[in-house]
Design a protein around this motif. Structure first.
Motif, PDB file in Angstrom:
ATOM      1  N   LYS A  97      62.667  15.739  64.038  1.00 53.80           N
ATOM      2  CA  LYS A  97      64.004  15.360  63.607  1.00 53.80           C
ATOM      3  C   LYS A  97      64.995  16.036  64.546  1.00 53.80           C
ATOM      4  CE  LYS A  97      62.771  14.806  58.775  1.00 53.80           C
ATOM      5  NZ  LYS A  97      63.030  15.222  57.385  1.00 53.80           N
ATOM      6  N   LEU A 100      71.312  13.336  67.328  1.00 50.60           N
ATOM      7  CA  LEU A 100      71.604  12.631  68.576  1.00 50.60           C
ATOM      8  C   LEU A 100      72.919  13.142  69.140  1.00 50.60           C
ATOM      9  CD1 LEU A 100      70.483   9.036  67.582  1.00 50.60           C
ATOM     10  CD2 LEU A 100      69.385  10.573  69.197  1.00 50.60           C
ATOM     11  N   ASN A 105      74.482   4.794  69.620  1.00 51.94           N
ATOM     12  CA  ASN A 105      73.101   4.836  69.135  1.00 51.94           C
ATOM     13  C   ASN A 105      72.231   3.902  69.967  1.00 51.94           C
ATOM     14  OD1 ASN A 105      73.882   2.369  68.196  1.00 51.94           O
ATOM     15  ND2 ASN A 105      73.633   2.841  66.033  1.00 51.94           N
ATOM     16  N   VAL A 107      69.637   4.825  71.651  1.00 51.03           N
ATOM     17  CA  VAL A 107      68.443   5.616  71.916  1.00 51.03           C
ATOM     18  C   VAL A 107      67.215   4.704  71.997  1.00 51.03           C
ATOM     19  CG1 VAL A 107      67.955   6.140  69.496  1.00 51.03           C
ATOM     20  CG2 VAL A 107      67.203   7.708  71.252  1.00 51.03           C
ATOM     21  N   VAL A 109      62.854   4.767  72.299  1.00 49.01           N
ATOM     22  CA  VAL A 109      61.635   5.555  72.133  1.00 49.01           C
ATOM     23  C   VAL A 109      60.501   4.756  72.763  1.00 49.01           C
ATOM     24  CG1 VAL A 109      60.049   6.613  70.482  1.00 49.01           C
ATOM     25  CG2 VAL A 109      62.513   6.586  70.005  1.00 49.01           C
ATOM     26  N   ILE A 119      61.996   9.976  74.631  1.00 46.48           N
ATOM     27  CA  ILE A 119      63.221   9.626  73.922  1.00 46.48           C
ATOM     28  C   ILE A 119      64.326   9.654  74.965  1.00 46.48           C
ATOM     29  CG2 ILE A 119      64.762  10.276  72.045  1.00 46.48           C
ATOM     30  CD1 ILE A 119      62.156  12.161  71.299  1.00 46.48           C
ATOM     31  N   ALA A 161      59.996   5.305  64.474  1.00 46.83           N
ATOM     32  CA  ALA A 161      61.224   6.022  64.828  1.00 46.83           C
ATOM     33  C   ALA A 161      62.385   5.420  64.042  1.00 46.83           C
ATOM     34  CB  ALA A 161      61.477   5.920  66.327  1.00 46.83           C
ATOM     35  N   TYR A 162      63.281   6.283  63.595  1.00 45.14           N
ATOM     36  CA  TYR A 162      64.428   5.866  62.797  1.00 45.14           C
ATOM     37  C   TYR A 162      65.672   6.605  63.274  1.00 45.14           C
ATOM     38  CZ  TYR A 162      60.706   4.477  59.583  1.00 45.14           C
ATOM     39  OH  TYR A 162      59.586   3.916  59.039  1.00 45.14           O
ATOM     40  N   VAL A 163      66.822   5.976  63.075  1.00 44.90           N
ATOM     41  CA  VAL A 163      68.095   6.651  63.234  1.00 44.90           C
ATOM     42  C   VAL A 163      68.755   6.628  61.861  1.00 44.90           C
ATOM     43  CG1 VAL A 163      70.374   6.617  64.307  1.00 44.90           C
ATOM     44  CG2 VAL A 163      68.367   6.035  65.655  1.00 44.90           C
ATOM     45  N   ASN A 168      71.171  10.986  63.312  1.00 50.55           N
ATOM     46  CA  ASN A 168      69.939  11.761  63.204  1.00 50.55           C
ATOM     47  C   ASN A 168      68.724  10.916  63.559  1.00 50.55           C
ATOM     48  OD1 ASN A 168      71.097  14.242  62.244  1.00 50.55           O
ATOM     49  ND2 ASN A 168      71.505  13.174  60.331  1.00 50.55           N
ATOM     50  N   LEU A 169      67.991  11.368  64.558  1.00 49.13           N
ATOM     51  CA  LEU A 169      66.769  10.714  64.982  1.00 49.13           C
ATOM     52  C   LEU A 169      65.601  11.318  64.222  1.00 49.13           C
ATOM     53  CD1 LEU A 169      65.234   8.876  67.044  1.00 49.13           C
ATOM     54  CD2 LEU A 169      65.116  10.901  68.520  1.00 49.13           C
ATOM     55  N   GLU A 170      64.706  10.463  63.763  1.00 50.47           N
ATOM     56  CA  GLU A 170      63.492  10.920  63.085  1.00 50.47           C
ATOM     57  C   GLU A 170      62.319  10.148  63.672  1.00 50.47           C
ATOM     58  OE1 GLU A 170      61.512  10.584  58.650  1.00 50.47           O
ATOM     59  OE2 GLU A 170      63.699  10.673  58.808  1.00 50.47           O
TER      60      GLU A 170
END
Length: 196
Positions: A97, A100, A105, A107, A109, A119, A161-163, A168-170
């Motif tokens: 986690k 960013l 956004n 980003v 991956v 990333i 992968a999630y924003v 917040n990147l996870e």
């Protein structure tokens, strides 16, 4: 209201010539010294994309074995309060986690050869140049990257992968379990039989 957006995780090397120019410590110091507030936000010392994240200078375009670090190193880094990065593992998965940089956004991956998760994102448009892709020149002037070696037991095909809330990147990296899902074994067996 919180939002959660799933990112597409690309596999394979999309741009083979990327990151060919290393970011050296002296170049980075000059770049930061002359940098704008956006540069400081992207590469600040606690950022996932900072070359100084691990206590000494480390080019973020070089793959780093994040999950091989000791628990005491992680505890010291987290207790310092100077980082926006958290990584952990459970019996089922590895979790990363990170905040960013706040520069959009965009980003991306990508998993390369099943061994490295990358990333990256662009924070400044590239002016006309000989380099077709911002990642093949002095990439730090236009974007950010962090490349992490995957642990040997990582199931890179199922990485998610999630924003969250656009900041917040996870990243969730499932483990290959020795006593894994029997259906996965059938897939492998059927692929092997088709190849014969």
């Amino acid at each position: 209201m919180s939002t959660r957006k799933q990112l597409e995780v690309h596999s394979g090397d999309q741009t083979p010539q990327k990151w060919c120019i290393s970011l050296g410590e002296e170049v980075f110091k000059r770049f930061i010294f002359q940098g704008s507030p956006t540069v400081h936000k992207v590469f600040n010392e606690g950022s996932l994309f900072s070359p100084l994240l691990f206590g000494k200078f480390f080019d973020p375009s070089d793959a780093f074995p994040l999950w091989d670090l000791s628990d005491s190193f992680l505890a010291n880094l987290q207790s310092s309060g100077q980082t926006t990065v958290d990584w952990s593992q459970t019996d089922q998965e590895y979790v990363l986690k990170a905040e960013l940089p706040g520069v959009g956004n965009n980003v991306q991956v990508c998993v390369e050869k099943g061994k490295v998760v990358e990333i990256s994102g662009q924070w400044k448009l590239q002016r006309e140049s000989k380099a077709k892709d911002w990642r093949s020149g002095q990439w730090w002037e236009y974007g950010y990257v962090r490349r992490l070696e995957l642990p040997e037991d990582a199931d890179w095909r199922r990485i998610e992968a999630y924003v969250n809330n656009d900041i917040n990147l996870e990243i969730r990296i499932p483990k290959n379990l020795l006593n894994g899902d029997p259906s996965e074994g059938k897939d492998v067996a059927s692929q092997d039989s088709e190849a014969v």
